[in-house]
Design a protein around this motif. Structure first.
Motif, mmCIF file in Angstrom:
data_model
loop_
_atom_site.group_PDB
_atom_site.id
_atom_site.type_symbol
_atom_site.label_atom_id
_atom_site.label_comp_id
_atom_site.label_asym_id
_atom_site.label_seq_id
_atom_site.Cartn_x
_atom_site.Cartn_y
_atom_site.Cartn_z
ATOM 1 N N LEU A 70 0.839 -1.201 0.000
ATOM 2 C CA LEU A 70 0.000 0.000 0.000
ATOM 3 C C LEU A 70 0.869 1.245 0.000
ATOM 4 N N GLU A 71 1.950 1.226 0.757
ATOM 5 C CA GLU A 71 2.853 2.372 0.804
ATOM 6 C C GLU A 71 3.445 2.670 -0.573
ATOM 7 N N ASP A 72 3.874 1.640 -1.281
ATOM 8 C CA ASP A 72 4.428 1.836 -2.626
ATOM 9 C C ASP A 72 3.386 2.448 -3.560
ATOM 10 N N ASP A 73 2.163 1.919 -3.491
ATOM 11 C CA ASP A 73 1.095 2.430 -4.354
ATOM 12 C C ASP A 73 0.779 3.889 -4.044
ATOM 13 N N LEU A 74 0.768 4.233 -2.771
ATOM 14 C CA LEU A 74 0.480 5.616 -2.388
ATOM 15 C C LEU A 74 1.615 6.549 -2.797
ATOM 16 N N ASN A 75 2.848 6.092 -2.649
ATOM 17 C CA ASN A 75 3.983 6.911 -3.071
ATOM 18 C C ASN A 75 3.940 7.183 -4.567
ATOM 19 N N ASP A 76 3.631 6.146 -5.356
ATOM 20 C CA ASP A 76 3.510 6.323 -6.810
ATOM 21 C C ASP A 76 2.367 7.280 -7.142
ATOM 22 N N THR A 77 1.267 7.140 -6.426
ATOM 23 C CA THR A 77 0.111 8.008 -6.653
ATOM 24 C C THR A 77 0.446 9.457 -6.333
ATOM 25 N N ASN A 78 1.155 9.680 -5.240
ATOM 26 C CA ASN A 78 1.502 11.047 -4.845
ATOM 27 C C ASN A 78 2.465 11.696 -5.835
ATOM 28 N N VAL A 79 3.352 10.899 -6.421
ATOM 29 C CA VAL A 79 4.240 11.420 -7.465
ATOM 30 C C VAL A 79 3.401 11.876 -8.660
ATOM 31 N N PHE A 80 2.428 11.080 -9.036
ATOM 32 C CA PHE A 80 1.531 11.438 -10.146
ATOM 33 C C PHE A 80 0.766 12.720 -9.827
ATOM 34 N N TYR A 81 0.208 12.810 -8.614
ATOM 35 C CA TYR A 81 -0.523 14.011 -8.217
ATOM 36 C C TYR A 81 0.370 15.251 -8.302
#
Length: 219
Positions: free
Chosen positions: A44-55
């Motif tokens: 979940l942490e990896d997915d959120l980090n990737d998402t935040n980079v996109f944002y």
């Protein structure tokens, strides 16, 4: 490396912290079975980090994982150009995992995963984290949890007050977990995608809208 909390208690770490050698030992005795890792997703942490980079790249939000301050107390130098940390302490207890700004609102949230199919255990949420999130709400920020039921491949954004209700009940001798049915009825489910990986801002929009309605009713 040995890491300790501010009170001196040993940090046990997580499965992701295990050395590769230790993980390899766990697979012994499985030579007769073919092991497939094709369906194993990121944490979940990896997915959120990737998402935040996109944002951030799309200028949608500025949200990051909070760095955890560590006090290094023992370092070995096996070579002049290399240093290995052998022992360290967390300087202060951690608050929550992520914070930042979205659409003029301060955002603060904690990310948790569970293998359970029926409930979310409350044992990994600490009192100082609940106090911190409550203070965020007091300052009119947005505080919530993102919970992944990894076995079910389902993700939920759940308001702080929902978790607080069960947390307070636990302190008074009640059950020590939140039933999965509560997430289905009182939380907002978010689905995994490509870009962004886990679009939780859609759920945050709902939390902001609900907050605005509540504040209007109070006036």
């Amino acid at each position: 490396m040995v890491i300790r909390y501010p009170n001196g208690k040993l940090y046990a770490g997580t499965k992701r912290d295990e050395p590769k050698q230790a993980k390899a030992k766990k697979t012994k005795g499985t030579n007769n079975k073919e092991i497939s890792y094709s369906n194993r997703g990121k944490s979940l942490e990896d997915d959120l980090n990737d998402t935040n980079v996109f944002y951030s790249q799309q200028k949608l939000a500025n949200i990051h994982k909070k760095p955890v301050p560590i006090q290094i107390v023992k370092v070995d130098y096996p070579a002049r150009s290399a240093a290995v940390i052998r022992e360290a302490y967390f300087r202060t207890p951690s608050t929550t995992d992520y914070n930042g700004v979205y659409n003029g609102y301060y955002i603060d949230f904690e990310a948790k995963e569970t293998d359970s199919k029926t409930s979310f255990p409350l044992k990994n949420i600490h009192p100082h984290q609940m106090e911190h999130m409550n203070s965020v709400l007091h300052q009119r920020g947005i505080a919530f949890f993102i919970v992944r039921f990894s076995t079910l491949s389902r993700n939920f954004v759940v308001r702080y007050d929902v978790v607080a209700r069960f947390y307070d009940n636990m302190k008074n001798g009640g059950r020590k977990s939140i039933p999965f049915t509560v997430f289905e009825t009182e939380a907002i489910e978010i689905h995994e995608g490509y870009l962004p990986r886990l679009d939780y801002l859609q759920a945050v929009d709902v939390l902001i809208a609900d907050k605005s309605v509540c504040e209007s009713e109070e006036k």
